[in-house]
Design a protein around this motif. Structure first.
Motif, PDB file in Angstrom:
ATOM      1  N   UNK A 168      10.634   1.736  -4.803  1.00 38.38           N
ATOM      2  CA  UNK A 168       9.273   1.988  -4.798  1.00 38.38           C
ATOM      3  C   UNK A 168       8.574   0.439  -4.859  1.00 38.38           C
ATOM      4  N   UNK A 169       9.209  -0.362  -5.023  1.00 36.92           N
ATOM      5  CA  UNK A 169       8.631  -2.001  -4.994  1.00 36.92           C
ATOM      6  C   UNK A 169       8.337  -2.295  -3.437  1.00 36.92           C
ATOM      7  N   UNK A 209       8.079  -0.223  -0.919  1.00 33.78           N
ATOM      8  CA  UNK A 209       6.885   0.804  -0.569  1.00 33.78           C
ATOM      9  C   UNK A 209       5.435   0.256  -1.086  1.00 33.78           C
ATOM     10  N   UNK A 210       5.414  -0.258  -2.407  1.00 40.04           N
ATOM     11  CA  UNK A 210       4.089  -0.724  -2.838  1.00 40.04           C
ATOM     12  C   UNK A 210       3.733  -1.725  -1.743  1.00 40.04           C
ATOM     13  N   UNK A 211       4.576  -2.801  -1.490  1.00 44.10           N
ATOM     14  CA  UNK A 211       4.162  -4.085  -0.889  1.00 44.10           C
ATOM     15  C   UNK A 211       3.892  -3.550   0.566  1.00 44.10           C
ATOM     16  N   UNK A 212       4.729  -2.777   1.039  1.00 47.26           N
ATOM     17  CA  UNK A 212       4.175  -2.307   2.539  1.00 47.26           C
ATOM     18  C   UNK A 212       3.025  -1.608   2.664  1.00 47.26           C
ATOM     19  N   UNK A 213       2.633  -0.852   1.594  1.00 44.94           N
ATOM     20  CA  UNK A 213       1.440  -0.061   1.891  1.00 44.94           C
ATOM     21  C   UNK A 213       0.184  -1.183   1.460  1.00 44.94           C
ATOM     22  N   UNK A 222      10.089  -9.523  -7.123  1.00 46.50           N
ATOM     23  CA  UNK A 222      11.432  -9.317  -7.291  1.00 46.50           C
ATOM     24  C   UNK A 222      11.724  -9.427  -5.538  1.00 46.50           C
ATOM     25  N   UNK A 223      12.563  -8.536  -5.145  1.00 46.06           N
ATOM     26  CA  UNK A 223      13.357  -8.885  -3.855  1.00 46.06           C
ATOM     27  C   UNK A 223      12.118  -8.299  -2.735  1.00 46.06           C
ATOM     28  N   UNK A 224      11.228  -7.785  -3.195  1.00 48.52           N
ATOM     29  CA  UNK A 224      10.086  -7.240  -2.207  1.00 48.52           C
ATOM     30  C   UNK A 224       9.314  -8.322  -1.850  1.00 48.52           C
ATOM     31  N   UNK A 225       9.403  -9.620  -2.184  1.00 48.73           N
ATOM     32  CA  UNK A 225       8.730 -10.743  -1.604  1.00 48.73           C
ATOM     33  C   UNK A 225       9.270 -10.777  -0.299  1.00 48.73           C
ATOM     34  N   UNK A 226      10.515 -10.483   0.049  1.00 47.64           N
ATOM     35  CA  UNK A 226      11.303 -10.652   1.457  1.00 47.64           C
ATOM     36  C   UNK A 226      10.388  -9.832   2.566  1.00 47.64           C
ATOM     37  N   UNK A 227       9.786  -8.616   2.021  1.00 49.82           N
ATOM     38  CA  UNK A 227       8.740  -7.858   2.839  1.00 49.82           C
ATOM     39  C   UNK A 227       7.482  -8.250   2.835  1.00 49.82           C
TER      40      UNK A 227
END
Length: 255
Positions: A232-233, A235-239, A190-195
């Motif tokens: 949460x998504x 945060x998961x990718x950041x971690x 999802x949008x967490x790819x941007x991170x």
């Protein structure tokens, strides 16, 4: 601390602009036309890979019409599973360029900034990150609650990774193809790819720089980013990237 650009980087031959699109019939035509004109005027060899991510409106038909008039427009249909991150990854798999810019379909990103991305990548940078929040950058009609959440999230990421980049969450960024290949596999659907993309590029030791960009809120259609679903998504990718930075012992470092 950033990694300086390398003089031995090969010259770039083709820029791919990957644009995920979901029900964007109201703006995708103008978006592609404006981008194509801007890149052609500045002599940037390019292709525009628009990924239809399961649209139920007229987006795909509009893209087919654009392709008949603008050969550089290359629509591809993501059969699924769908999701913003999956659409971008699908675009990576279907691009021919040795450099790529990820861009939104809603005309929120400025086409003129793509030309500057190309120029900086050509100087030898592996990645170029746009920021709306440095001198020369700006935002127009940014919803106040989203702006507040954006600044808090980016402050958290800056402190977590000890980096000067203050707009990690923005999708509009540029990479050499070698960075995309070196950051696989991608975990974010999802949008967490941007991170995930910029953080992996930084953690894995690719050179990067920051330039000012401008952003305008969409004038048609509906935003696909649902903030309550993304916390949460992100945060998961950041971690995940933080753990790689401190515990992978350099196994994924750029060579």
């Amino acid at each position: 601390m950033t990694v300086p650009p390398r003089a031995d980087r090969p010259p770039l031959k083709l820029l791919s602009v990957v644009i995920p699109a979901l029900n964007e019939e109201g703006c995708i035509g103008a978006m592609v036309e404006h981008l194509h004109v801007e890149l052609r005027v500045h002599g940037v060899p390019h292709e525009i890979v628009v990924v239809d991510d399961g649209s139920t409106d007229d987006t795909w038909n509009i893209l087919q019409t654009l392709n008949s008039r603008i050969p550089e427009c290359r629509p591809v249909n993501n059969p699924g599973p769908h999701g913003f991150g999956r659409a971008i990854t699908y675009g990576f798999e279907h691009m021919d360029g040795d450099a790529v810019v990820v861009m939104m379909a809603d005309e929120s990103d400025d086409c003129r900034d793509v030309v500057e991305y190309w120029r900086l990548l050509g100087e030898g940078w592996d990645a170029v990150f746009g920021s709306r929040f440095i001198r020369g950058g700006g935002v127009i009609d940014y919803p106040r609650h989203k702006l507040l959440l954006n600044r808090l999230a980016n402050l958290f990421l800056r402190m977590m990774f000890r980096i000067p980049l203050n707009d990690v969450t923005n999708a509009f960024k540029a990479y050499r193809r070698s960075v995309i290949e070196g950051c696989r596999p991608f975990l974010s659907p999802h949008f967490n790819l941007t991170v995930e993309l910029p953080l992996k590029a930084i953690v894995r030791g690719y050179s990067w720089t920051v330039m000012p960009i401008t952003w305008r809120n969409r004038r048609s259609g509906e935003s696909k980013l649902k903030i309550k679903e993304m916390g949460s998504r992100y945060l998961f990718i950041a971690l995940y990237c933080w753990l790689e930075k401190y515990f992978s012992r350099g196994d994924y470092k750029a060579r």
